[in-house]
Design an enzyme around this catalytic site. Structure first.
Site, PDB file in Angstrom:
ATOM      1  N   HIS B  78      33.642  48.412  23.995  1.00  0.00           N
ATOM      2  CA  HIS B  78      33.341  49.822  24.278  1.00  0.00           C
ATOM      3  C   HIS B  78      34.541  50.495  24.940  1.00  0.00           C
ATOM      4  CE1 HIS B  78      31.563  53.387  26.170  1.00  0.00           C
ATOM      5  NE2 HIS B  78      31.966  52.932  27.340  1.00  0.00           N
ATOM      6  N   ASP B 107      56.630  72.620  11.937  1.00  0.00           N
ATOM      7  CA  ASP B 107      55.841  71.394  11.829  1.00  0.00           C
ATOM      8  C   ASP B 107      56.306  70.460  12.937  1.00  0.00           C
ATOM      9  OD1 ASP B 107      54.493  68.975  10.845  1.00  0.00           O
ATOM     10  OD2 ASP B 107      54.267  70.082   8.980  1.00  0.00           O
ATOM     11  N   TRP B 143      38.030  45.026  29.375  1.00  0.00           N
ATOM     12  CA  TRP B 143      39.153  45.697  28.715  1.00  0.00           C
ATOM     13  C   TRP B 143      40.464  45.425  29.449  1.00  0.00           C
ATOM     14  CZ3 TRP B 143      42.618  49.770  29.974  1.00  0.00           C
ATOM     15  CH2 TRP B 143      42.464  50.300  31.253  1.00  0.00           C
ATOM     16  N   SER B 170      51.711  52.710  17.256  1.00  0.00           N
ATOM     17  CA  SER B 170      51.258  54.045  16.855  1.00  0.00           C
ATOM     18  C   SER B 170      51.475  55.053  17.978  1.00  0.00           C
ATOM     19  CB  SER B 170      49.781  53.970  16.462  1.00  0.00           C
ATOM     20  OG  SER B 170      49.166  55.212  16.616  1.00  0.00           O
ATOM     21  N   SER B 171      51.078  54.678  19.201  1.00  0.00           N
ATOM     22  CA  SER B 171      51.215  55.610  20.330  1.00  0.00           C
ATOM     23  C   SER B 171      52.661  55.946  20.611  1.00  0.00           C
ATOM     24  CB  SER B 171      50.635  55.000  21.603  1.00  0.00           C
ATOM     25  OG  SER B 171      49.275  54.876  21.503  1.00  0.00           O
ATOM     26  N   HIS B 254      47.687  52.179  35.262  1.00  0.00           N
ATOM     27  CA  HIS B 254      47.504  53.431  36.000  1.00  0.00           C
ATOM     28  C   HIS B 254      48.173  54.615  35.317  1.00  0.00           C
ATOM     29  CE1 HIS B 254      46.003  56.043  38.975  1.00  0.00           C
ATOM     30  NE2 HIS B 254      47.164  56.643  38.850  1.00  0.00           N
ATOM     31  N   GLU B 256      48.458  54.909  32.331  1.00  0.00           N
ATOM     32  CA  GLU B 256      47.573  55.128  31.199  1.00  0.00           C
ATOM     33  C   GLU B 256      46.427  56.077  31.559  1.00  0.00           C
ATOM     34  OE1 GLU B 256      47.464  54.433  28.054  1.00  0.00           O
ATOM     35  OE2 GLU B 256      45.345  54.829  27.609  1.00  0.00           O
ATOM     36  N   TYR B 258      46.527  58.442  33.542  1.00  0.00           N
ATOM     37  CA  TYR B 258      47.075  59.803  33.542  1.00  0.00           C
ATOM     38  C   TYR B 258      47.419  60.270  32.139  1.00  0.00           C
ATOM     39  CZ  TYR B 258      46.482  60.266  38.354  1.00  0.00           C
ATOM     40  OH  TYR B 258      45.866  60.379  39.562  1.00  0.00           O
ATOM     41  N   SER B 269      43.919  74.376  31.382  1.00  0.00           N
ATOM     42  CA  SER B 269      44.810  75.447  31.810  1.00  0.00           C
ATOM     43  C   SER B 269      45.016  76.492  30.715  1.00  0.00           C
ATOM     44  CB  SER B 269      46.173  74.884  32.222  1.00  0.00           C
ATOM     45  OG  SER B 269      46.010  73.894  33.199  1.00  0.00           O
ATOM     46  N   HIS B 303      46.553  49.749  43.480  1.00  0.00           N
ATOM     47  CA  HIS B 303      45.250  50.110  44.060  1.00  0.00           C
ATOM     48  C   HIS B 303      44.103  49.515  43.239  1.00  0.00           C
ATOM     49  CE1 HIS B 303      45.578  54.156  41.702  1.00  0.00           C
ATOM     50  NE2 HIS B 303      44.906  53.304  40.976  1.00  0.00           N
ATOM     51  N   HIS B 304      44.422  48.971  42.071  1.00  0.00           N
ATOM     52  CA  HIS B 304      43.393  48.268  41.304  1.00  0.00           C
ATOM     53  C   HIS B 304      43.274  46.814  41.744  1.00  0.00           C
ATOM     54  CE1 HIS B 304      42.814  51.528  38.390  1.00  0.00           C
ATOM     55  NE2 HIS B 304      44.100  51.772  38.605  1.00  0.00           N
ATOM     56  N   THR B 329      47.123  66.882  42.622  1.00  0.00           N
ATOM     57  CA  THR B 329      45.862  67.085  41.916  1.00  0.00           C
ATOM     58  C   THR B 329      45.105  68.257  42.536  1.00  0.00           C
ATOM     59  OG1 THR B 329      45.816  64.697  41.604  1.00  0.00           O
ATOM     60  CG2 THR B 329      43.832  65.900  41.023  1.00  0.00           C
ATOM     61  N   LYS B 332      46.366  71.579  41.441  1.00  0.00           N
ATOM     62  CA  LYS B 332      45.853  72.002  40.139  1.00  0.00           C
ATOM     63  C   LYS B 332      44.462  72.595  40.259  1.00  0.00           C
ATOM     64  CE  LYS B 332      48.384  69.203  37.001  1.00  0.00           C
ATOM     65  NZ  LYS B 332      48.647  70.316  36.116  1.00  0.00           N
ATOM     66  N   ARG B 451      29.705  45.280  38.481  1.00  0.00           N
ATOM     67  CA  ARG B 451      29.854  45.778  37.119  1.00  0.00           C
ATOM     68  C   ARG B 451      29.939  44.601  36.160  1.00  0.00           C
ATOM     69  NH1 ARG B 451      36.249  47.627  36.982  1.00  0.00           N
ATOM     70  NH2 ARG B 451      35.764  48.095  34.819  1.00  0.00           N
TER      71      ARG B 451
HETATM   72  C1  HEM Z   1      42.288  61.560  42.342  1.00  0.00           C
HETATM   73  C2  HEM Z   1      42.963  60.602  41.881  1.00  0.00           C
HETATM   74  C3  HEM Z   1      42.459  59.191  41.685  1.00  0.00           C
HETATM   75  C4  HEM Z   1      42.384  58.204  42.598  1.00  0.00           C
HETATM   76  C5  HEM Z   1      42.764  58.317  44.065  1.00  0.00           C
HETATM   77  C6  HEM Z   1      41.894  57.028  41.938  1.00  0.00           C
HETATM   78  C7  HEM Z   1      41.714  55.798  42.545  1.00  0.00           C
HETATM   79  C8  HEM Z   1      41.213  54.677  41.926  1.00  0.00           C
HETATM   80  C9  HEM Z   1      41.089  53.373  42.514  1.00  0.00           C
HETATM   81  C10 HEM Z   1      41.512  53.024  43.926  1.00  0.00           C
HETATM   82  C11 HEM Z   1      40.555  52.537  41.592  1.00  0.00           C
HETATM   83  C12 HEM Z   1      40.286  51.039  41.743  1.00  0.00           C
HETATM   84  C13 HEM Z   1      38.912  50.788  42.168  1.00  0.00           C
HETATM   85  C14 HEM Z   1      38.578  49.339  42.169  1.00  0.00           C
HETATM   86  O1  HEM Z   1      38.685  48.676  41.114  1.00  0.00           O
HETATM   87  O2  HEM Z   1      38.188  48.847  43.232  1.00  0.00           O
HETATM   88  C15 HEM Z   1      40.326  53.304  40.414  1.00  0.00           C
HETATM   89  C16 HEM Z   1      39.795  52.801  39.246  1.00  0.00           C
HETATM   90  C17 HEM Z   1      39.833  53.475  38.033  1.00  0.00           C
HETATM   91  N1  HEM Z   1      40.248  54.786  37.837  1.00  0.00           N
HETATM   92 FE1  HEM Z   1      40.834  56.072  39.268  1.00  0.00          FE
HETATM   93  N2  HEM Z   1      41.642  57.319  40.645  1.00  0.00           N
HETATM   94  C18 HEM Z   1      41.977  58.636  40.438  1.00  0.00           C
HETATM   95  C19 HEM Z   1      41.911  59.317  39.274  1.00  0.00           C
HETATM   96  C20 HEM Z   1      41.605  58.757  38.061  1.00  0.00           C
HETATM   97  C21 HEM Z   1      41.743  59.406  36.789  1.00  0.00           C
HETATM   98  C22 HEM Z   1      42.245  60.816  36.595  1.00  0.00           C
HETATM   99  C23 HEM Z   1      41.347  58.525  35.854  1.00  0.00           C
HETATM  100  C24 HEM Z   1      41.301  58.649  34.344  1.00  0.00           C
HETATM  101  C25 HEM Z   1      41.246  59.725  33.696  1.00  0.00           C
HETATM  102  C26 HEM Z   1      40.966  57.318  36.522  1.00  0.00           C
HETATM  103  C27 HEM Z   1      40.506  56.190  35.875  1.00  0.00           C
HETATM  104  C28 HEM Z   1      40.178  55.020  36.485  1.00  0.00           C
HETATM  105  C29 HEM Z   1      39.705  53.852  35.816  1.00  0.00           C
HETATM  106  C30 HEM Z   1      39.507  53.715  34.292  1.00  0.00           C
HETATM  107  C31 HEM Z   1      39.466  52.888  36.773  1.00  0.00           C
HETATM  108  C32 HEM Z   1      38.845  51.515  36.581  1.00  0.00           C
HETATM  109  C33 HEM Z   1      39.704  50.529  35.949  1.00  0.00           C
HETATM  110  C34 HEM Z   1      38.973  49.236  35.792  1.00  0.00           C
HETATM  111  O3  HEM Z   1      38.958  48.430  36.739  1.00  0.00           O
HETATM  112  O4  HEM Z   1      38.390  49.007  34.730  1.00  0.00           O
HETATM  113  N3  HEM Z   1      41.126  57.495  37.869  1.00  0.00           N
HETATM  114  N4  HEM Z   1      40.741  54.608  40.620  1.00  0.00           N
HETATM  115 CU   LIG Z   2      44.694  53.738  39.071  1.00  0.00          CU
END
Ligand code: HEM
Ligand SMILES: [Cu+2]
Lengths: 287, 526
Positions: B78, B107, B143, B170-171, B254, B256, B258, B269, B303-304, B329, B332, B451
């Protein structure tokens, strides 16, 4: 419409789909082979041939277009930018492996030996393991091996590649100054040095496998050594083939002092593999 | 660059080739944009079906419908399908359609390569999805494909690795095309600081893509050799470290996220000024904020990984760096609000989705900030709180912006207006249900529900039931979206060239639908 200052947009691109099919057959076959299917090897070979066919076709079409004067300055700028960004992506690809090397040498090996918060790990799991580079790890993975020295073949290879960088630039000067002989001799020398480099690399690998017992399975030293030098060697091979094509095209008289994007692209690529090699020589062989 | 030539010598050949081969061999940015968008919608429905299986299983505690291994395959694939198959191709589709028009060019800069960027994707995803039918099933390690777990997968493993390689190729090609188009194809007078924000955000996204997709390629290559060629990058016995994989993966991962959100910022915008009938507030600060987000996104990856046992200095550095991203952020978000301030606003469907984006993306940003607090993350990590966080930023963020963009530009693309009543219904049903779906997951996570688990303790039952109900309604309302899109393509009230009263920008000066070649004469830029 005035077609003389128009941006050239090709139509009916049939090569990309051929490329997709070739890539899928090649990688799908490779995956099947890794899973132990012997049939899959044939699929992989077919895929490879399709990819080669695609490259001949695609590049051939582009060369035809270039020779018939369809590209002007603006298209050439697009091509140049495209090549620069492609090389940047390659830089990042190697950065992943260099990053792995540095992490392993600076963090993971010392931690396993008890540094930082690794004291308990070392005490209870890997007692007596000491952090010395190179290492095949506390599990002595792959058994006894010897390090690949820096000052034999690798040093010769460094000289070869650096010289080839010079001959390549010299050939470029010849091209810009419209000295065809200098161009062709310079290019031929570059290609030759490139292929000698690859040959010596093969020799070095066989030395490693047969005499040093240094294999991809020799712990992290073997892993990083073969991964980094292997991908580099592959890139040198590709670069040398690119330059060989440029040599053929130079002999055919394709390039002019103003219009020679393909040559430049290949030359940039060559300098890029050159620089990567310096990193390899310093961090993989020497230090 | 004022006119366009064909490969054909005749001067009247301007239209597309006939039949199915038109789509296979096309080099036209609009055709390719359409291909990307349709492909992404199909992937969105496939990934959505997997989400439905997940929510069905989690409707009640206990194991009812699928076995745990299949459940794990569902969560893994998924995510891969939604990220690489739905959201990224949707944005590339929007880029293909809009960038050449927005910069006043004929183009994309490298049209033939553009075709290949797209035509790799159907093959890559066929390869990925085919793993469901193999010995051992599809990849089930999440994933994030962490070793050593992912290395224990079945026969699908190498196919997944190569599918990821193909998506990466591709990307990267797509991103190179975007950058070169923006740098080289602008009409005279279209200076960088006059470019629409969608162009700017895509420019920076493309840079991120080229910088990090190869790193992912390197990471999965090491996985492959660790499993099949005896290397020990991620094996402590050989001197390697599984945590090394996490570092490399998140150095890609990370940036990614963004990549998934910056084009969304661009879309919003564009839309908010149109329906607030005011120019965007703080244009240049938007550009600088986007750039600094891109820069910071390279130094926050760990941070992950707060709970893997990093040294204390690492925890602190990555905590503060992550919090720093909240500043640009916030810039914005405040700019979008200031744009609406005292505007004469109307609330057509694109605007609704854009406002929904601003509010709900901000909720996701706040939960992100909570997660960024390293000591608190020891409680939140790998719980449903993280799931709630990234679905707020990804579904009500990225996906909402794609919906907004679809409603905003569909009349331009097709020449037909969508049905406004249907659009409004779609928005409200989606917005209510998506909050029923994801908001309770915050509470589940705070209470400790992990999870990627098919079963859970009974005290989590009620919130999970709500979440599943929300999920089913949200899923159905996206089927409705497909219907709305289909109807709009087929017919409907004719759209004017301007389409929206307050719309500004080059795309609205072309007819609806635009001619096959966008600007054959470079437009005048004021
Ligand atoms: C305001 C800014 C953001 C902060 C401070 C932030 C912070 C974090 C942190 C600390 C985690 C890790 C949590 C953990 O696993 O314990 C996390 C996970 C995640 N964030 Fe954010 N995040 C932000 C914005 C975003 C944005 C804009 C996206 C995507 C469009 C995003 C997508 C994700 C995803 C996909 C995960 C989970 C990844 C995984 O473990 O599968 N985050 N974020
Ligand atoms: Cu992140």
């Amino acid at each position: 419409m005035s077609s003389d200052n128009a941006y050239y947009i090709p139509h009916d691109a049939k090569w990309p789909i051929v490329g997709s099919v070739g890539m899928s057959l090649f990688l799908g076959g490779f995956a099947g082979q890794l899973n132990g299917s012997s049939m899959a090897t044939n699929i992989m070979i077919v895929g490879f041939l399709v990819l080669v066919y695609m490259m001949f076709g695609w590049f051939g079409e582009v060369i035809d277009e270039s020779e018939s004067g369809k590209y002007k300055k603006i298209e050439a700028v697009s091509f140049r930018m495209g090549m620069v960004w492609f090389i940047f992506s390659e830089v990042m690809f190697f950065a992943a492996f260099f990053g792995a090397l540095f992490y392993i040498r600076i963090y993971s090996v010392p931690w396993l030996a008890g540094d930082g918060s690794g004291a308990a790990t070392n005490e209870f799991l890997w007692g007596g393991f000491e952090a010395i580079w190179p290492t095949n790890g506390p599990g002595d993975v792959g058994g006894e091996y010897q390090k690949m020295g820096a000052w034999g073949l690798p040093a010769i290879n460094t000289l070869l590649l650096l010289t080839s960088g010079v001959t390549c630039t010299w050939a470029h000067w010849g091209l810009v100054a419209n000295k065809r002989k200098q161009l062709i001799i310079g290019l031929a020398a570059t290609v030759l040095l490139g292929f000698i480099f690859v040959g010596l690399q093969v020799l070095e690998y066989s030395h490693g496998y047969n005499e040093l017992n240094l294999t991809m399975g020799s712990g992290v030293y073997g892993s990083t050594f073969y991964m980094l030098t292997g991908f580099h060697g592959f890139h040198v091979t590709v670069g040398a083939i690119m330059l060989l094509v440029m040599l053929v095209r130079s002999i055919k008289g394709h390039f002019t002092p103003e219009n020679h994007f393909a040559f430049e692209a290949a030359a940039w690529y060559w300098h890029f593999v050159d620089v990567v090699w310096l990193g390899l020589f310093i961090f993989v062989y020497w230090l | 660059m004022t006119t366009v030539t064909d490969t054909h010598d005749d001067h009247h050949d301007h239209g597309p080739a006939a039949g199915l081969m038109r789509w296979v061999t096309t080099t036209n940015h609009k055709d390719i944009g359409t291909l990307y968008l349709v492909f992404s919608l199909i992937m969105f429905m496939i990934g959505g079906a997997m989400a439905m299986v997940i929510r069905l299983e989690l409707f009640q505690p206990g194991l009812q419908f699928v076995d745990p291994s299949f459940f794990n395959q569902m969560t893994t694939v998924h995510a891969l399908v939604m990220i690489f198959g739905a959201v990224m191709p949707a944005f590339v589709g929007l880029a293909n359609w809009m960038l050449p028009i927005m910069v006043g060019g004929p183009d994309m800069a490298l049209p033939r390569m553009n075709n290949w960027s797209f035509w790799i994707l159907p093959f890559a995803f066929t390869m990925l999805l085919s793993t469901f039918f193999m010995d051992g099933g599809a990849p089930a390690g999440g994933w994030t494909i962490y070793p050593p777990l992912v290395l224990q997968g079945g026969n699908g493993f190498p196919y997944m690795i190569f599918a990821i390689h193909m998506m990466g190729v591709s990307s990267v090609m797509g991103a190179i095309n975007v950058i070169v188009t923006i740098l080289n194809m602008r009409a005279p007078g279209m200076t960088l600081m006059k470019m629409p924000l969608f162009v700017w955000t895509w420019f920076i996204t493309a840079y991120l893509l080229i910088a990090v997709m190869p790193v992912l390629a390197g990471a999965v290559t090491m996985l492959l050799t660790d499993r099949f060629f005896d290397t020990t990058f991620f094996n402590a016995a050989g001197g390697g470290d599984p945590v090394l994989f996490q570092h490399i993966f998140w150095f890609f991962g990370h940036p990614e996220v963004y990549i998934l959100i910056l084009p969304a910022f661009g879309v919003v915008s564009e839309i908010i000024p149109t329906f607030a009938r005011k120019p965007l507030f703080g244009y240049s600060s938007m550009v600088y904020a986007t750039s600094s987000i891109a820069f910071l996104s390279f130094i926050v990856w760990a941070h992950h990984m707060f709970t893997v046992g990093m040294p204390l200095q690492g925890e602190l550095f990555f905590m503060y760096a992550t919090m720093l991203i909240a500043v640009p952020t916030g810039v914005k978000v405040f700019n979008w609000i200031s744009t609406m301030w005292k505007g004469s606003m109307t609330f057509e469907t694109p605007m609704l989705f854009a406002i929904g984006f601003v509010i709900m993306f901000t909720i996701g940003g706040f939960s992100g900030l909570m997660l960024a607090i390293a000591p608190a993350d020891f409680q939140y990590h790998d719980t449903y709180f993280v799931v709630a966080h990234f679905h707020y930023v990804l579904v009500t963020g990225a996906v909402y912006s794609i919906m907004a963009a679809a409603y905003y530009w569909l009349p331009k693309w097709t020449g037909n207006m969508y049905n406004e009543t249907h659009g409004q219904w779609h928005f409200w049903i989606s917005t209510v249900s998506v909050n029923v779906l994801f908001f309770p997951q915050h509470f589940l996570g705070l209470a400790g529900m992990p999870r990627r688990i098919p079963d859970y303790a009974v005290q989590f039952a009620e919130f999970n039931m709500w979440s599943s109900i929300g999920g089913f309604v949200f899923g159905l309302s996206q089927v409705f979206f497909c219907y709305i899109v289909y109807k709009t393509i087929k017919g409907g009230e004719k759209a004017t060239d301007q389409v929206w009263e307050g719309a500004k920008g080059l795309e609205w000066t072309l007819s609806s639908p635009p001619p096959y070649h966008s600007f054959t004469e470079a437009p005048e830029i004021k």
